[in-house]
Write an enzyme that holds these catalytic residues in place. Structure first.
Site, short mmCIF file in Angstrom:
data_model
loop_
_atom_site.label_atom_id
_atom_site.label_comp_id
_atom_site.label_asym_id
_atom_site.label_seq_id
_atom_site.Cartn_x
_atom_site.Cartn_y
_atom_site.Cartn_z
N THR A 67 0.80 -1.22 0.00
CA THR A 67 0.00 0.00 0.00
C THR A 67 0.84 1.27 0.00
O THR A 67 1.93 1.30 0.58
CB THR A 67 -0.92 0.00 1.25
OG1 THR A 67 -1.51 1.29 1.37
CG2 THR A 67 -0.15 -0.27 2.53
N TYR A 104 -2.24 0.58 10.03
CA TYR A 104 -2.46 -0.13 8.77
C TYR A 104 -1.16 -0.15 7.96
O TYR A 104 -0.69 -1.22 7.54
CB TYR A 104 -3.59 0.55 7.98
CG TYR A 104 -3.68 0.06 6.56
CD1 TYR A 104 -4.10 -1.23 6.28
CD2 TYR A 104 -3.34 0.89 5.49
CE1 TYR A 104 -4.16 -1.70 4.99
CE2 TYR A 104 -3.41 0.43 4.19
CZ TYR A 104 -3.82 -0.86 3.94
OH TYR A 104 -3.88 -1.32 2.64
N1 UFG Z 1 -12.76 10.98 2.65
C1 UFG Z 1 -13.69 11.94 2.96
N2 UFG Z 1 -14.95 11.54 3.26
C2 UFG Z 1 -15.33 10.24 3.24
C3 UFG Z 1 -14.38 9.25 2.93
C4 UFG Z 1 -13.09 9.65 2.63
O1 UFG Z 1 -13.36 13.13 2.99
O2 UFG Z 1 -16.50 9.95 3.54
C5 UFG Z 1 -11.38 11.38 2.32
C6 UFG Z 1 -10.36 10.83 3.29
O3 UFG Z 1 -10.25 11.64 4.42
C7 UFG Z 1 -9.10 10.82 2.41
C8 UFG Z 1 -9.64 10.55 1.00
O4 UFG Z 1 -11.03 10.86 1.06
O5 UFG Z 1 -8.52 12.08 2.43
C9 UFG Z 1 -9.48 9.12 0.59
O6 UFG Z 1 -9.94 8.30 1.64
P1 UFG Z 1 -10.27 6.75 1.46
O7 UFG Z 1 -10.85 6.27 2.75
O8 UFG Z 1 -11.06 6.55 0.22
O9 UFG Z 1 -8.85 6.09 1.19
P2 UFG Z 1 -7.47 6.24 1.99
O10 UFG Z 1 -6.63 7.23 1.23
O11 UFG Z 1 -7.68 6.49 3.43
O12 UFG Z 1 -6.87 4.79 1.88
C10 UFG Z 1 -6.86 4.09 0.67
C11 UFG Z 1 -6.84 2.62 0.99
C12 UFG Z 1 -5.56 2.24 1.63
C13 UFG Z 1 -4.38 2.75 0.83
C14 UFG Z 1 -4.51 4.22 0.54
C15 UFG Z 1 -3.37 4.63 -0.37
O13 UFG Z 1 -7.91 2.26 1.83
O14 UFG Z 1 -5.50 0.85 1.68
O15 UFG Z 1 -5.75 4.46 -0.10
O16 UFG Z 1 -3.44 5.97 -0.75
F1 UFG Z 1 -3.25 2.59 1.54
#
Ligand code: UFG
Length: 324
Positions: free
Chosen positions: A116, A141
């Site tokens: 990741t 994670y």
């Molecule tokens: N976000 C919001 N509102 C929501 C959901 C997400 O503002 O309802 C934002 C989060 O704060 C973040 C962005 O959207 O800034 C992306 O969030 P995600 O939860 O979609 O994904 P993450 O970036 O947290 O994590 C994902 C995968 C991980 C991986 C990562 C790599 O879940 O496994 O991308 O960039 F490591």
């Protein structure tokens, strides 16, 4: 090939299973269905058990004489990992350790690991991550996955095991033929949540923080279509078999979109409006994560086909509508 695929009923595993199954491989899926769905298993034979059951796992690996293992099973939600670190070290680190140990012991020499971009934390200059950027994860994670990469690296140096660790950026969308898609019941991923809003399953959503050092203050991510990511696994498998060496590769397109841009795209592409509230930062979020994307194309010849946020969003929305 005879392939062991862990977590094949989950979001990414099921898309890879779809491609490998179409190519005619002989696949056994180990998935305890804790987050995956049986209907996502379009090919292969299913063994329903938890990877923690090492005796059962060893029996299977010993009997089947797999030529490759693709390891998807694990926990993947950044904020949950902050709340429940032990769950992440158990499911991601401990279970991977046992799996690697058993693969090495029983002659499974080709291993593909779902790693990741969370390994980079906030360490990369301007959030542009090369495979050589410092690995300083900022949540359990990312740490749980980094330890597995370390185990693979050390093991591969002294055994016949070769591996490819694919460092996924933000995987989204659904299979272009809508055969499989993302089904997680309590979704936390941005495009999935926005698609649930667009289909009317949720009244609205929140944007977590607009005080990051980015173009509009919201987090920036490199969104990659799940079918392109699945193809990277097929390419990585060919690389392992032909080259018999290991590689660690970023899996992203090399450009990013802010949360606000993504939400606007979902509204435009679907023609649906929904309420969006700006709230505080979410624990464990890095400001910007974008892949420096050249190495994966050079090393395994990956040629993505769906580098198009509109298409990613459209497939996510159509899948969501199909689910309801
Ligand atoms: N976000 C919001 N509102 C929501 C959901 C997400 O503002 O309802 C934002 C989060 O704060 C973040 C962005 O959207 O800034 C992306 O969030 P995600 O939860 O979609 O994904 P993450 O970036 O947290 O994590 C994902 C995968 C991980 C991986 C990562 C790599 O879940 O496994 O991308 O960039 F490591």
């Amino acid at each position: 090939m005879k392939i062991l695929l862990t977590g094949g009923a989950g979001y990414i595993g099921s898309h890879v299973l779809n491609l490998l199954g179409q190519d005619g491989h002989d696949i056994v899926v180990v998935d305890n269905l804790s987050t995956g769905r049986k209907e996502a298993l379009l090919y292969g034979r299913h063994e329903e058990f938890n990877l923690e059951e090492t005796e059962r796992l060893e029996e299977l690996i010993k009997k089947e004489k797999f030529q490759a293992c693709l390891h998807f099973a694990g926990s993947i939600i950044v904020p949950e990992s902050v709340e429940k670190p032990i769950k992440y070290y158990q499911n991601n680190t401990q279970n991977s350790l046992e799996l690697i140990r058993l693969c090495e012991k029983h002659g499974v020499h080709n291993f593909i690991f779902s790693s990741t971009a969370a390994l980079y934390g906030d360490s990369a200059t301007n959030g542009i991550c090369t495979e050589e950027s410092p690995l300083i994860p900022i949540n359990p994670y990312g740490r749980s996955k980094l330890m597995t990469e370390m185990m693979l690296e050390d093991t591969s140096k002294v055994t016949n095991l070769n591996y490819v660790a694919l460092r996924y950026f933000n995987v989204a969308g659904a299979n272009v033929d809508l055969k499989v898609g993302q089904c997680s019941p309590n979704a936390t991923h941005l495009i999935k949540i926005a698609s649930e809003c667009a289909t009317g399953k949720r009244p609205g959503m929140e944007i977590f923080g607009e005080d990051y050092d980015t173009k509009d203050g919201t987090c920036v991510r490199d969104y990659i279509h799940v079918d392109d990511l699945a193809q990277a696994h097929v390419d990585a498998l060919k690389f392992l078999v032909t080259k018999k060496e290991s590689a660690v590769l970023n899996c992203g397109y090399g450009h990013g979109y802010s949360v606000k841009e993504v939400v606007e795209t979902v509204k435009r592409v679907t023609g649906k409006d929904f309420e969006v509230k700006i709230t505080g930062r979410r624990a464990g979020d890095a400001g910007t994560l974008i892949s420096k994307a050249g190495k994966i194309r050079e090393v395994i010849g990956w040629t993505p086909k769906y580098d198009d946020l509109d298409l990613i969003v459209r497939t996510a929305f159509e899948w969501e509508a199909k689910l309801s």
